[in-house]
Design a protein around this motif. Structure first.
Motif, short mmCIF file in Angstrom:
data_model
loop_
_atom_site.label_atom_id
_atom_site.label_comp_id
_atom_site.label_asym_id
_atom_site.label_seq_id
_atom_site.Cartn_x
_atom_site.Cartn_y
_atom_site.Cartn_z
N THR A 99 45.03 35.25 43.62
CA THR A 99 44.67 34.47 41.88
C THR A 99 44.64 35.55 41.42
O THR A 99 43.29 36.06 40.59
N SER A 101 43.90 34.77 37.59
CA SER A 101 43.45 33.90 36.96
C SER A 101 42.35 34.03 37.07
O SER A 101 41.61 34.37 36.33
N THR A 102 41.76 34.09 38.86
CA THR A 102 40.58 33.78 38.90
C THR A 102 39.65 35.31 38.68
O THR A 102 39.03 35.84 38.46
N ASN A 105 39.59 36.22 34.67
CA ASN A 105 38.30 35.32 34.49
C ASN A 105 36.68 36.61 34.69
O ASN A 105 35.83 36.27 34.28
#
Length: 142
Positions: A99, A101-102, A105
């Motif tokens: 992941t 995107s995680t 972030n």
């Protein structure tokens, strides 16, 4: 009643669309299982390691990088990089499991909260280990 060029074009277009839908379903099924596995491992690791440092994301990204490299190496050795099983396991399963995107972030939140040292450690380990483990998995697989 011979087929015209237009009829053949329509047939090839329909076949292309059917193949695309088949590929989307294969990748989607793999992604579902990869995402479910990521959720399970993340939940388990957060209960073991706590919520301070994003160990679970780091772990799944590093493990996923190794597995992706290993699988792609195996498929490459057999000239099967484009088959359905490769799509299911690499793009689907590994894509759903890891992941970015995680990762992005969590790295941003570290910077935003002033945790510069944790930010540097996190992105360094993630990128270096990810690249190294993709390469290692590929070498083992090929």
């Amino acid at each position: 009643n011979p087929l015209t060029a237009h009829s053949l074009t329509v047939i090839y277009y329909i076949r292309y669309r059917i193949d695309m839908i088949k590929s989307l379903l294969i990748a989607g099924i793999g992604s579902f299982f990869g995402g479910a596995l990521r959720f399970y491992i993340s939940t388990l690791m957060k209960s073991l390691c706590g919520h301070g440092f994003p160990w679970s994301t780091l772990f799944v990204n590093i493990l996923g990088s190794f597995i992706f490299g290993l699988l792609f190496g195996i498929f490459s050795r057999h000239g099967q990089q484009t088959n359905s099983m490769c799509l299911l396991l690499t793009t689907g399963l590994c894509g759903g499991f890891t992941t970015f995107s995680t990762f992005a972030n969590e790295a941003f939140q570290m910077l935003h909260n002033g945790n510069t040292i944790s930010f540097v450690i996190y992105i360094s380990i993630s990128l270096l280990m990810g690249l190294l483990l993709v390469a290692l998995g590929y070498k083992i697989g090929i």
